[in-house]
Design an enzyme around this catalytic site. Sequence first.
Site, PDB file in Angstrom:
ATOM      1  N   LYS A  80      45.574  38.346  39.013  1.00 50.89           N
ATOM      2  CA  LYS A  80      45.530  38.273  37.551  1.00 50.89           C
ATOM      3  C   LYS A  80      45.608  36.677  36.984  1.00 50.89           C
ATOM      4  CE  LYS A  80      48.010  39.821  33.311  1.00 50.89           C
ATOM      5  NZ  LYS A  80      49.573  40.765  33.120  1.00 50.89           N
ATOM      6  N   SER A 149      47.976  44.170  29.626  1.00 53.61           N
ATOM      7  CA  SER A 149      47.485  42.690  29.959  1.00 53.61           C
ATOM      8  C   SER A 149      46.606  42.838  30.990  1.00 53.61           C
ATOM      9  CB  SER A 149      48.407  41.804  29.552  1.00 53.61           C
ATOM     10  OG  SER A 149      49.400  41.612  30.408  1.00 53.61           O
ATOM     11  N   SER A 173      52.193  46.205  30.947  1.00 55.32           N
ATOM     12  CA  SER A 173      51.075  45.593  31.472  1.00 55.32           C
ATOM     13  C   SER A 173      50.631  46.100  32.645  1.00 55.32           C
ATOM     14  CB  SER A 173      51.054  44.119  31.339  1.00 55.32           C
ATOM     15  OG  SER A 173      51.458  43.718  29.938  1.00 55.32           O
TER      16      SER A 173
END
Length: 435
Positions: A80, A149, A173
């Site tokens: 990420k 996210s 997330s």
Amino acid sequence: MARTPNELDAIEALAAMADGRLSAEALTRACLERITARDAAVQAFLHVDPERALEEARRRDHARRDGSTGLLNGLPFGVKDIIDTHDMPTCYGSPIHAGHRPSTDAACVALAREAGAVMLGKTVTTEFALRHPGPTANPRNPAHTPGGSSSGSAAAVADFMVPVAFGTQTGGSIIRPASYCGVVGYKPSIGTINPTGVKPLAGSFDTVGLFARCVDDCAAVVGVIAGDDRIAPLEEARPARVGLWRTPAWQYAEPSTVRAVETAAQQLARGGVIVEEFALPAQFELFLDAQSDILRFEAARVFAFERTQRADLLSASSRDELAAGAAISRKRYRDAQALLARCRTLFAAAIAPYDLLLSASAPGEAPAGLGNTGEAMFNRWCSGLHVPCLNLPCFSGLNGLPVGIQVVGAIDDDARLLRAAKWIAARIGEAAGKG
């Protein structure tokens, strides 16, 4: 039909490479070919370096021949884009940091590489892991959000671009995008994976976790990163007693989520598990408000530079969120911290009679459109309580999109939760209902 190498689970791929049936280079090449074929539509990746990845894979194959391999030798993974990498850009989902090159890897990346894993690229995140979305689409239906996210990590694993990918959770997330994309998402107990080198959002809750396609992969990879000295087979264990935790958000659960959770509860009961309604005491009434105060207070200070010096490059939603946090007094913040500390003690006592809790992962299927990553109303409890949780992708909704269930354990009791989650995943869901 035989599966291509990129479709193998991590455990399967590691076994095939250890046995000489698959090379790290062939596995990496298959993942890169999938990215080439699909990422224009999915947009899971911000940055990929194929030549560097193939070169690293060849080194992993050479190390295997020399007998000097790590526990994750040759396993491709995604990262990420709020997690630092020394050899690829880390932009935190923001134009403010476009082209930024950290000088070091985050701890989780460095440890994965030390164990022999091959990093393929950086996956898309929402802006600073807040709410403003990136371009990633849901691979199950590109007209729908993948969640956030950790949008790109969930989508990349779901679309067979990588077997595993790191994500983070501060609110919802990991669990929510895992549910929307139909993969396993594992948020361990806070601190299980060292967060050094991960851009903070709210350090009181930030947790590094993993997306994978089975529970075994989560247990193995997170275990290695957390310090296990071997990959042991994950022994499944039937839970004796499960709490059905609807949470106060149950009134917002859509029919697909209601059906998934209640069907799972019925299937567990038929399997001999005691399933009882679970509710938190009245002291939790202000829990989510307090958690919001803490998150906003800490985020406004983490992003003080961006908020005060580069506000013109922030999205409107992030500007509003950070401004709200800057307005929270330190007394209000400390009061909120004290409330959550008391609630964690109460929760430990409340969950003690149960092996785990069964809850919803998301309000329903992934919402249509890419402008909204969905709501974390079923996830924020676990983030605030610091407890481990997994999404199990066992159901689908009225639109044919995935609907997961969330299983929750006690703090630092991850091993028991993982063993039970493996047992549950094999016995519930639509396939089990047809059996």
